[in-house]
Design a protein around this motif. Structure first.
Motif, PDB file in Angstrom:
ATOM      1  N   TRP A  23       0.824  -1.220   0.000  1.00 25.22           N
ATOM      2  CA  TRP A  23       0.000   0.000   0.000  1.00 25.22           C
ATOM      3  C   TRP A  23       0.851   1.260   0.000  1.00 25.22           C
ATOM      4  O   TRP A  23       0.333   2.363  -0.092  1.00 25.22           O
ATOM      5  N   ASN A  55      -8.588  -2.505  12.357  1.00 24.32           N
ATOM      6  CA  ASN A  55      -8.472  -1.732  11.119  1.00 24.32           C
ATOM      7  C   ASN A  55      -9.011  -2.592   9.979  1.00 24.32           C
ATOM      8  O   ASN A  55      -8.364  -3.549   9.577  1.00 24.32           O
ATOM      9  N   ASN A  57      -9.387  -1.780   6.928  1.00 29.54           N
ATOM     10  CA  ASN A  57      -8.834  -1.457   5.616  1.00 29.54           C
ATOM     11  C   ASN A  57      -8.362  -2.729   4.930  1.00 29.54           C
ATOM     12  O   ASN A  57      -7.648  -3.526   5.527  1.00 29.54           O
ATOM     13  N   ASN A 114     -14.355  -0.705   0.851  1.00 34.51           N
ATOM     14  CA  ASN A 114     -14.460   0.743   0.619  1.00 34.51           C
ATOM     15  C   ASN A 114     -13.849   1.154  -0.717  1.00 34.51           C
ATOM     16  O   ASN A 114     -13.468   2.302  -0.905  1.00 34.51           O
ATOM     17  N   ASN A 116     -10.984   0.512  -1.807  1.00 35.38           N
ATOM     18  CA  ASN A 116      -9.542   0.752  -1.751  1.00 35.38           C
ATOM     19  C   ASN A 116      -8.839  -0.283  -2.622  1.00 35.38           C
ATOM     20  O   ASN A 116      -9.382  -1.359  -2.877  1.00 35.38           O
TER      21      ASN A 116
END
Length: 129
Positions: A23, A55, A57, A114, A116
């Motif tokens: 990332w 998290n 993510n 999301n 990402n």
């Protein structure tokens, strides 16, 4: 992967360690995948995916799940999404239509909750019973 976290962390039996795709300095786009050598041909009823804790993510939404006998030729078993995982990021258990025998498994992340560009997992496992 560079500046990600090692794929072995998704199969270490420890939900506090994570596999995360690169990332930084930049994120590679989907699809991302993790492949696992189970060590021998095993009767598989399904698989589990545990998102990382705290998290979320990188939590996988859309995915493909494949199996292989030799790690070269792959067979698609399921193409789907984890329903409601964004609101309820807990261990997902996915059963196959019928039992499969395989030595290798591959989880391909097609999208993230999301949108990402990265993917992550606390644990990926198989259901054998």
């Amino acid at each position: 992967s560079d500046n990600g976290e090692d794929g072995s962390k998704a199969i270490d039996g420890n939900e506090s360690t994570n596999w995360i795709t690169q990332w930084r300095p930049q994120s590679l786009k989907h699809p991302h995948y993790i492949a696992v050598d189970l060590g021998e041909n095993i009767n598989l009823r399904g698989f589990t995916y545990t998102p990382r804790r705290g998290n979320i993510n990188g939590t996988i939404k859309g995915y493909n799940f494949l199996i292989s006998d030799d790690g070269k030729e792959w067979h698609l078993i399921i193409e789907d999404e984890f329903d409601n995982i964004k609101n309820n990021p807990v261990k997902q258990e996915v059963l196959f239509d019928s039992n499969k025998k395989a030595r290798y498994i591959k989880l391909i992340a097609l999208s993230e909750i999301n949108d990402n560009p990265w993917a992550s997992a606390a644990e990926i496992g198989v259901i054998t019973q």
